[in-house]
Design a protein around this motif. Sequence first.
Motif, PDB file in Angstrom:
ATOM      1  N   GLN A   1     -20.387  -6.525  -3.331  1.00 24.52           N
ATOM      2  CA  GLN A   1     -19.042  -6.537  -3.922  1.00 24.52           C
ATOM      3  C   GLN A   1     -18.620  -7.991  -4.054  1.00 24.52           C
ATOM      4  O   GLN A   1     -19.051  -8.846  -3.272  1.00 24.52           O
ATOM      5  CB  GLN A   1     -18.071  -5.792  -3.003  1.00 24.52           C
ATOM      6  CG  GLN A   1     -16.750  -5.433  -3.634  1.00 24.52           C
ATOM      7  CD  GLN A   1     -15.857  -4.648  -2.671  1.00 24.52           C
ATOM      8  OE1 GLN A   1     -16.090  -4.633  -1.467  1.00 24.52           O
ATOM      9  NE2 GLN A   1     -14.834  -4.013  -3.199  1.00 24.52           N
TER      10      GLN A   1
ATOM     11  N   LYS B   1      -6.093  -0.455   7.830  1.00 26.86           N
ATOM     12  CA  LYS B   1      -5.398  -0.464   6.546  1.00 26.86           C
ATOM     13  C   LYS B   1      -5.082   0.979   6.168  1.00 26.86           C
ATOM     14  O   LYS B   1      -5.887   1.860   6.412  1.00 26.86           O
ATOM     15  CB  LYS B   1      -6.294  -1.048   5.454  1.00 26.86           C
ATOM     16  CG  LYS B   1      -6.630  -2.489   5.678  1.00 26.86           C
ATOM     17  CD  LYS B   1      -7.675  -2.948   4.716  1.00 26.86           C
ATOM     18  CE  LYS B   1      -7.988  -4.404   4.998  1.00 26.86           C
ATOM     19  NZ  LYS B   1      -8.957  -4.933   4.058  1.00 26.86           N
TER      20      LYS B   1
ATOM     21  N   ARG C   1       0.818  -1.212   0.000  1.00 20.72           N
ATOM     22  CA  ARG C   1       0.000   0.000   0.000  1.00 20.72           C
ATOM     23  C   ARG C   1       0.853   1.264   0.000  1.00 20.72           C
ATOM     24  O   ARG C   1       0.534   2.235  -0.668  1.00 20.72           O
ATOM     25  CB  ARG C   1      -0.942   0.011   1.200  1.00 20.72           C
ATOM     26  CG  ARG C   1      -2.189  -0.813   0.981  1.00 20.72           C
ATOM     27  CD  ARG C   1      -3.099  -0.724   2.183  1.00 20.72           C
ATOM     28  NE  ARG C   1      -4.349  -1.412   1.940  1.00 20.72           N
ATOM     29  CZ  ARG C   1      -5.413  -0.844   1.372  1.00 20.72           C
ATOM     30  NH1 ARG C   1      -5.373   0.420   1.017  1.00 20.72           N
ATOM     31  NH2 ARG C   1      -6.514  -1.542   1.169  1.00 20.72           N
TER      32      ARG C   1
ATOM     33  N   ILE D   1     -13.056  -7.337   3.977  1.00 23.06           N
ATOM     34  CA  ILE D   1     -13.553  -7.709   2.647  1.00 23.06           C
ATOM     35  C   ILE D   1     -12.374  -8.087   1.755  1.00 23.06           C
ATOM     36  O   ILE D   1     -12.352  -9.154   1.152  1.00 23.06           O
ATOM     37  CB  ILE D   1     -14.384  -6.564   2.030  1.00 23.06           C
ATOM     38  CG1 ILE D   1     -15.631  -6.319   2.882  1.00 23.06           C
ATOM     39  CG2 ILE D   1     -14.754  -6.908   0.594  1.00 23.06           C
ATOM     40  CD1 ILE D   1     -16.482  -5.140   2.446  1.00 23.06           C
ATOM     41  N   GLU D   2     -11.385  -7.213   1.687  1.00 27.33           N
ATOM     42  CA  GLU D   2     -10.191  -7.493   0.884  1.00 27.33           C
ATOM     43  C   GLU D   2      -9.238  -8.343   1.714  1.00 27.33           C
ATOM     44  O   GLU D   2      -9.207  -8.260   2.931  1.00 27.33           O
ATOM     45  CB  GLU D   2      -9.497  -6.190   0.489  1.00 27.33           C
ATOM     46  CG  GLU D   2     -10.396  -5.175  -0.208  1.00 27.33           C
ATOM     47  CD  GLU D   2     -10.769  -5.581  -1.622  1.00 27.33           C
ATOM     48  OE1 GLU D   2     -10.198  -6.582  -2.131  1.00 27.33           O
ATOM     49  OE2 GLU D   2     -11.645  -4.927  -2.207  1.00 27.33           O
TER      50      GLU D   2
ATOM     51  N   PRO E   1      -5.955   0.823  -4.690  1.00 27.80           N
ATOM     52  CA  PRO E   1      -4.726   0.094  -5.030  1.00 27.80           C
ATOM     53  C   PRO E   1      -4.983  -1.114  -5.946  1.00 27.80           C
ATOM     54  O   PRO E   1      -4.052  -1.820  -6.315  1.00 27.80           O
ATOM     55  CB  PRO E   1      -4.194  -0.384  -3.670  1.00 27.80           C
ATOM     56  CG  PRO E   1      -4.946   0.391  -2.646  1.00 27.80           C
ATOM     57  CD  PRO E   1      -6.260   0.740  -3.254  1.00 27.80           C
TER      58      PRO E   1
ATOM     59  N   LYS F   1     -17.308  -9.968   7.986  1.00 24.37           N
ATOM     60  CA  LYS F   1     -16.446  -8.901   8.513  1.00 24.37           C
ATOM     61  C   LYS F   1     -17.159  -8.247   9.676  1.00 24.37           C
ATOM     62  O   LYS F   1     -18.218  -7.651   9.441  1.00 24.37           O
ATOM     63  CB  LYS F   1     -16.159  -7.855   7.439  1.00 24.37           C
ATOM     64  CG  LYS F   1     -15.389  -6.637   7.991  1.00 24.37           C
ATOM     65  CD  LYS F   1     -15.217  -5.529   6.978  1.00 24.37           C
ATOM     66  CE  LYS F   1     -14.427  -4.377   7.593  1.00 24.37           C
ATOM     67  NZ  LYS F   1     -14.211  -3.261   6.666  1.00 24.37           N
TER      68      LYS F   1
ATOM     69  N   HIS G   1      -5.062   3.712   3.583  1.00 21.08           N
ATOM     70  CA  HIS G   1      -5.615   3.990   2.259  1.00 21.08           C
ATOM     71  C   HIS G   1      -4.671   4.913   1.504  1.00 21.08           C
ATOM     72  O   HIS G   1      -4.015   5.748   2.096  1.00 21.08           O
ATOM     73  CB  HIS G   1      -7.008   4.605   2.396  1.00 21.08           C
ATOM     74  CG  HIS G   1      -8.044   3.563   2.693  1.00 21.08           C
ATOM     75  ND1 HIS G   1      -9.077   3.283   1.859  1.00 21.08           N
ATOM     76  CD2 HIS G   1      -8.130   2.690   3.718  1.00 21.08           C
ATOM     77  CE1 HIS G   1      -9.796   2.292   2.358  1.00 21.08           C
ATOM     78  NE2 HIS G   1      -9.242   1.922   3.492  1.00 21.08           N
TER      79      HIS G   1
END
Length: 570
Positions: A499, A326, A277, A567-568, A378, A562, A328
Amino acid sequence: MRELGVSSEVFPSDISVEVLAGSPSLKGVIISGGPHSVYDADSPTMEHAVLKAGIPVLGICYGQQLISQLLGGKVRKGDKGEYGLAMLDLKAGESQILKGVQDHQQIWMSHRDVVASPPPGFRILATTATCETAAIEDTARKLYGVQFHPEVVHTTEGSKILRNFVFDICACEKDWNAGERLALVENQIRAVVGDRNVFFFVSGGVDSTVAFTLCMRALGAERVRGVYVDTGLMREGETDFVERTFERLSPGIVSIEHAGEEFLGALESAREPEHKRHIIGEQFVKVQERIIESLGLLGESWVLGQGTIYPDTIESGGTAKAATIKTHHNRVPGIQKLMEEGRIVEPLCEFYKDEVRAIGRQLGLDSELLERHPFPGPGLAIRCLCSEIDEPVVRIAEGWLVPVHSVGVQGDARSYAPVLAIEAFPTQAAKLQDEATELVNRTAGVNRVIARVALREPFEKQQVFASSITKGRLELLRQADAIVREICVRQGFDSQVWQFPVILIPVGCGESRDSVVLRPVQSVDGMTADSVAMPDELLFAMGIRLMTMPEIAGVYYDLTHKPPGTIEWE
Ligand code: XMP
């Protein structure tokens, strides 16, 4: 609160009681959840006096624990965590905060700490199988607490509980009108931008397109410009879609910069998610600075516009007290610098995703664009997992421990842990989501559960391969993603999920060194999500098609909600 039609503001928890009580419009205070333990040194706290000022206070999760601790109750670490769906049982008796709520109902939990005994004057209103103090109140002092999260959609009667607090207990009136939002945001844009121009790096997603269109409306098309950076990390057909979308808005307003080779080169050595990232973030800033320079946009007359929405700022630690789950890419140092210089405009930074879509509809944007699944900045890089070393898959009591690390979120804090693969048949897998949460809580050191859809060789032959992000692996992922999307759209499944990330993990055997993970989720705002049950025909169709690629060793199905997964995968 805004969904209920009531205006609200977010303050740091250590705001002084004088400032709070000094606001003529203050009707009540909600203390939110958070990743800390109230008994740890340096954990966020609040002025004791806020609880004695006669203002109604509702504590949610950490908020309930903080109220309890400050008023002489006891908080301790629970015997086990409680993450995900749970059932709430009401105790007999009248209650203000749970008025009209059913005796037995579904709620959403995300905690390990519990209130062991509430402060004097409080009554326990409800329990779950794991938590003795799921809701408490002291009506004399107008203080209320819930361990669960009424603000997420999975708490079936959450909005009734919030309504009890806002309208009955605080006596608020409706004063927030969604219809007036557009004018307000446009005024804000004009105030921030002044007589400068705005420049956007558009992604083709809902957020940056809505933010861009808002700026165009507020300032006029001649004062807004955009560039789409083709990072080489996007899905198949993405660049064409973006080109078409903006040409329709205003011809020539957005240009395309091809930078795939640069991003790929910079990512060569990266394996760990936050490292990936940061590289992507820095690369974005480099490309951005080059573009700004080459287009003559340097100098004081330009401001950078961004489609940042509220959950982005929460999850990257942008609000003072939330832990970094995370990073961003729009919060890396280069962008921070621009923010400090006041050269940034983020018209959507106070809105949740569903509000952004509503604004987009008001602006008359195409539903094909507005109903698009969210896609992370990303791109495929965070769906292309890497490993430093070769490692075997290990048999454990619950299934197979696959040592590919992925990011998760437990108790509002980040986890980075291996995955548990179970041997259930795919036909059963669709019913195993709730058990998956229990399995994660029970199995030390994992944060996700996957089930096999198809495998070229049995589990005992699978291993993790040392791997990085390469052109070949990205292309493989892009093809797999396109196959899954095509089947989803054809079978009408696309519109049933929020998603559907497709993830490539370096797990396989022999010459087939990668596997595909299917991750369909249902969500409202991305903050929490449910793994979605897929019809058998769909799973089989995807499994068969994906296994025609010789590089693919297996296809898996992510069963994790989650929390505890995100999710990712990263
Ligand atoms: P997680 O994985 O945190 O994802 O559960 C929540 C939602 O956020 C999206 N996401 C991003 N969106 N830039 C974005 O614009 C990012 O860096 C980013 N990372 C995650 C993710 O796809 C999901 O919808």
